[in-house]
Every structure is written in C-alpha cells, then in structure tokens.
Design a protein around this motif. Sequence first.
Motif: not given
Length: 154
Positions: A102-116
């Motif tokens: 939710g906090i829009p920083l580079p590399g912290t979106g839905a793709w990275t969050g879901t993969l994590a």
Amino acid sequence: MIKYLITFVVSMIPLIELRGAIPIAVGMGVNLLPAYVIAVIGNMIPVPFIFFFARKVLNWGCDKPLIGGLFTWCLKKGESGGRKLQAKAGQGLFLALLLFVGIPLPGTGAWTGTLAASILDMDFRKSVLAVMLGVLLAGIIMGLVSAGVFTVIR
C-alpha cells in the motif's frame, strides 16, 4: 476508450503497476475515479497467477541463458521482500503485507508483495486480501498525488 485500455495494461506491468497507471491516466485526461477503478482491477488480475506460478517459473528460468539473470533478480527481490516482511511483522504479517503493497515506494507493489507472500507460504485468501487492500491504499495515495500535481500543472 484507448486511454482506459492504456491505464488497464500499464497497471498490470511489474514495477510500474497502479503507481504508474493512475498518474498516466490522469495525465491523459481520464477522470480520477474511472482511472482508479481500472488501475485497481488491472493491478489485481495478475495476483493469483503470481501467487501460484511465479515462484515455479522463476526457479525454472534461473539457469536459462537469456532469461536467467532477470529471473534470478526477480526471485531474489521476492525473497528479500518476504524476509523483510517476516522480520518486521512477526505475527502481524497480514498488516505488514498490506502496508508493503500500500505504501507506493519503488519495488513494493502487488507483484513483489504477492511473490513474497507465495515465498513465505502465506494463506492464499489472506494474501490476496492483504494485497488488494494494499492496492486500494496505494491507489488512493497515487490518486491524491496525481490530482494535486496535475491541478498545479494545469
């Protein structure tokens, strides 16, 4: 119609996602509410596929000649995000994932969050809910920022 399609497609692109789609849409003259809705939908469509298949595909491609470097980088990014989430969150992993997305920083979106979440073997439903709430939050933040920036520019 083409502006909506651009917004939709951009919101599905890794690393750009909704964070880039909303400002692009608003910059093209799309009203904020339709831009928000289209970007949220587009950003969420890849989530189940990422959760169930991304880790397998990335592991498969790590040793392939042309794609190995990119696949290895993506896998490491997801693993790193997962470790950071787990270290900071403890039992509050749901909230940590929500805020990570939710906090829009580079590399912290839905793709990275879901993969994590996938790498951490989180429950699918809880992961999707946390990611969706994070995407909604990021969309609100980006919508407010975009509306302010483009109001100043115009």
